[in-house]
Enzyme design. Structure first.
Site, PDB file in Angstrom:
ATOM      1  CG  ASP A 185      -1.817   1.158   1.362  1.00 43.10           C
ATOM      2  OD1 ASP A 185      -2.326   1.601   0.322  1.00 43.10           O
ATOM      3  OD2 ASP A 185      -2.008   1.654   2.485  1.00 43.10           O
ATOM      4  CE  LYS A 186       0.053   7.550  -2.228  1.00 40.75           C
ATOM      5  NZ  LYS A 186       0.264   8.556  -1.164  1.00 40.75           N
ATOM      6  CE  LYS A 224     -13.072   8.595  -5.085  1.00 46.26           C
ATOM      7  NZ  LYS A 224     -12.520   7.733  -4.039  1.00 46.26           N
ATOM      8  CE  LYS A 253     -11.981  19.067   4.885  1.00 54.83           C
ATOM      9  NZ  LYS A 253     -11.144  19.410   6.019  1.00 54.83           N
ATOM     10  CB  THR A 295      -4.858  18.395  -4.397  1.00 53.11           C
ATOM     11  OG1 THR A 295      -5.383  17.268  -5.115  1.00 53.11           O
ATOM     12  CG2 THR A 295      -3.458  18.699  -4.896  1.00 53.11           C
ATOM     13  N   GLY A 298      -5.143   3.806  -3.460  1.00 58.93           N
ATOM     14  CA  GLY A 298      -6.393   4.460  -3.854  1.00 58.93           C
ATOM     15  C   GLY A 298      -6.184   5.911  -4.256  1.00 58.93           C
ATOM     16  CE  LYS A 302      -5.169  -0.885  -2.058  1.00 58.44           C
ATOM     17  NZ  LYS A 302      -4.872  -0.278  -0.745  1.00 58.44           N
ATOM     18  CG  ASP A 344      -3.819  -1.702   2.984  1.00 60.00           C
ATOM     19  OD1 ASP A 344      -4.117  -1.408   1.816  1.00 60.00           O
ATOM     20  OD2 ASP A 344      -3.323  -0.893   3.793  1.00 60.00           O
TER      21      ASP A 344
END
Length: 693
Positions: free
Chosen positions: A39-40, A196, A215, A245, A325, A412, A436
């Protein structure tokens, strides 16, 4: 027992503190990993967010110029109680516009969130400005479901606009001048993975102004905010810098507009059929023509020692896939900054595909690239797997690195399953969050990191670690040692059982296949336990290369993935050794004994024990003091048995020189040829690690 010992060693390693082995049955799998899927966020990165950039369209503020933001904010709130200040000193129209926009942007970030300040022994609420002045960051912390939220609110605090109180129905901010602004929370629209975005409707108590703040991700917010010509470009720029962002917008509502919305929203929530769809439709009616306030960039710091760790794993021949993701640009940037993709490698980004023809053309274009990292989006991956599963996996499995972005947890797990199915290689998955878990459980070896997202991944995994850099030692040292030791142990289990079986076969065949046991039951049990168990089990302490060299030369790991330490070839070699030694021991005893049958038992069994101890000694590559003790203790125990078991051994014969030389000759014939072959093989075809030790 061996696997339990490996697990204990892993947990006791002081260089990887906090490591927990939850599955003691697969430590040797760590020595054969070919594909590592990671995963990141929270795995390669710390999930520790730092606010880096604020972009207002015409002006951008970075960490070097945040003091200007604080200055603009002080100017805006120079008169206590005023929301927009024109400034006490004469300023230009442009200057006032920037001041106003900065103030509105910072206020939006300070109000649109789910953060709560938690006081350590302080008062529950802030009643007046004097009390607010006394409250410093030293005695309260911000708590939220996402570290991004905390980073934004912490940044607004550093500029001078501080969140000092939050409950279900109200919020209080403290301005740079110490004035407390109170807001009533009318509605909250929480963030979900589907929408989101998150929104909040607040009413300022002093002025009665009702404002809707929102936001969210640039993909969804670009269609919600008013038309502009800079948002997409700046989002791309920030993503290339590796920043996460968020787009912030607002809409001012009149009392009538809000009352109308509240009535329709209440009716939608009370409807029996299609409630979720009706509620979403009412909220979407509000999410139109928002005024674009700002674009924020938050940096997710890389984990400690991620770059050298990934480089070690890549040099060890492990192919790394990053499944995340996040946006394509952010994922690509993190892949470059973490050295997941080396500097010399090019990156091929698979263009978005929606049909079979497009997928075919893109795969053909990628086929022509060599030594190239692949970047693909989740939706394109789904199309490629639908029409060209075999072709895509064949191409992707040859890549040195693959980055899959916008991946769902199900995708995944599916990727892990396909790698196992199409390559047949051993896979390892590592992650830190609940999303995960499916990937971790689908892999051959699952590793969970205890991170800021909780312990879901850690509890579901086979191994739990505290940070990503521990994986190098876990795989390259502990995985290697566990695999090599298991190979030696299993071969000795085969050898120990087969050699005595061969002796029984030879004995029976010489005596016309009579069903007579060669050794009494007591000796058989002793052979399987106290006489040979300790030296054989001491092989769990053996290592071919010191720890430091294993981590300095990760290329040594490549040999293990070929599976040569334990294969059909090694199995048949040990079967041949067992048959040869069993035959030599039995025929030697039959040839050399003279008078009584009991002498055959004494000679052959003594030679058998010595052979087994010598074979262990010949196999050991690095001696440990416990191995020496195990060998000496086993030999001493057997010598004591010779003297004690008068029913099985002729004590008078045992103490003669004739017994000793017969045992020595038979043992020498069984072991010396094997030692010579091993010596010649080491000299003519030395192992890869021999030059390093």
């Amino acid at each position: 027992m061996g696997k339990a010992a490996y697990s204990w060693m892993i947990q006791r390693d002081k260089e990887i503190p906090g490591t927990v082995v939850r599955s003691t049955t697969i430590p040797e799998e760590l020595g054969r990993i070919v594909y590592l899927l990671t995963d990141k966020t929270g795995t390669l990165t710390q999930n520790e967010m730092v606010f880096k950039r604020l972009h207002l369209g015409t002006v951008s503020f970075s960490s070097d110029t945040f003091d200007e933001v604080a200055s603009h904010l002080r100017t805006a709130y120079v008169h206590s109680g005023m929301t927009v200040a024109t400034g006490a000193t004469p300023t230009s129209k442009m200057r006032r516009t920037i001041v106003t926009r900065v103030m509105e942007s910072v206020r939006a970030l300070a109000l649109c969130h789910n953060v709560t300040p938690v006081y350590e022994g302080g008062p529950e609420g802030i009643e007046n400005a004097a009390e607010a002045d006394q409250m410093t960051h030293a005695n309260f912390t911000f708590q939220a479901s996402s570290p991004d939220e905390v980073a934004l609110v912490s940044w607004t605090e550093s500029t001078g606009l501080t969140l000092i109180k939050r409950d279900l129905s109200s919020m209080q901010l403290r301005t740079p001048q110490g004035v407390v602004l109170s807001y009533t929370i009318l509605q909250v629209f929480p963030f979900t993975s589907e929408t989101k975005r998150m929104g909040i409707i607040v009413k300022e108590e002093n002025t009665g102004e009702i404002t809707f703040y929102m936001k969210g991700a640039d993909l969804v917010m670009s269609s919600i905010v008013q038309y502009n010509d800079w948002l997409d470009e700046e989002c791309g720029n920030m993503a290339r810098e590796g920043l996460r962002t968020l787009v912030v917008g607002k809409k001012t509502l009149t009392e009538e507009q809000y009352q109308d919305f509240e009535q329709r929203y209440g009716q939608a929530k009370l409807s029996i059929q299609d409630r979720a769809a009706k509620v979403a439709a009412v909220v979407e009616g509000l999410e139109r023509d928002l005024e674009l306030l700002c674009l924020t960039g938050v940096e997710d710091k890389l984990q400690y020692n991620v770059r050298p760790t990934l480089e070690q794993l890549r040099n060890a021949g492990i192919k790394i896939w990053m499944l995340t993701g996040d946006k394509l640009e952010t994922a690509t940037c993190i892949a470059k900054s973490s050295r997941l993709v080396s500097r010399t490698q090019t990156i091929h980004t698979l263009r978005p595909v929606t049909s079979r023809t497009e997928a075919h053309l893109e795969l053909n274009a990628f086929r022509r690239k060599n030594d190239c990292a692949l970047v693909i989006k989740g939706d394109s991956l789904e199309v490629c797997l639908k029409y060209y599963e075999h072709e895509f996996m064949e191409l992707a499995s040859q890549c040195p690195a693959v980055i899959c972005c916008r991946c769902s947890p199900t995708q995944k797990a599916e990727v892990v399953r396909l790698i196992k199915q199409h390559t047949g290689k051993t896979t390892c998955a590592i992650g830190d969050g609940g999303n995960d878990v499916s990937m971790i459980q689908a892999a051959d070896a699952g590793i969970g990191i205890v991170g800021k997202e909780g312990k879901q991944a850690s509890l579901a995994a086979d191994f739990s670690i505290l940070q990503f850099s521990y994986i190098a030692k876990l795989l390259l040292e502990h995985g290697r040692n566990s695999y090599k030791r298991s190979a030696s142990l299993s071969q000795f289990v085969i050898h120990r059982g087969l050699i005595i079986s061969t002796m029984q076969v030879v004995f029976s065949s010489v005596f016309f296949f009579a069903s007579v046991a060669l050794y009494p039951g007591v000796l058989m049990v002793g052979y399987a336990t106290v006489y040979t168990m300790f030296p054989v089990f001491s092989l769990v302490l053996d290592k071919d290369v010191p720890s430091k060299i294993v981590l300095t030369f990760p290329e040594l790991y490549k040999d293990l993935t070929k599976g040569r330490s334990l294969s059909f070839k090694t199995f048949f070699v040990w079967v041949f050794i067992s048959i040869y030694q069993g035959a030599v021991l039995m025929y030697g005893a039959l040839l050399l004994f003279e008078e009584e049958f009991i002498h055959i038992v004494a000679i052959s069994f003594s030679a058998l024990i010595l052979t087994e101890l010598l074979m262990v000694a010949m196999t050991v590559r690095t001696w440990h003091w416990l191995m020496v003790i195990a060998e000496i203790f086993s030999l001493a125990l057997y010598i004591a048995s010779l003297l004690l078991f008068r029913d099985f051994f002729d004590s008078a014969f045992i103490l003669t020189w004739g017994f000793v030389w017969r045992v020595m000759v038979i043992t020498l014939v069984s072991c010396l040829p094997l030692y010579i072959i091993k010596y010649l093989r080491t000299k003519l075809s030395p192992p890869s690690y021999s030059k390093l030790t």
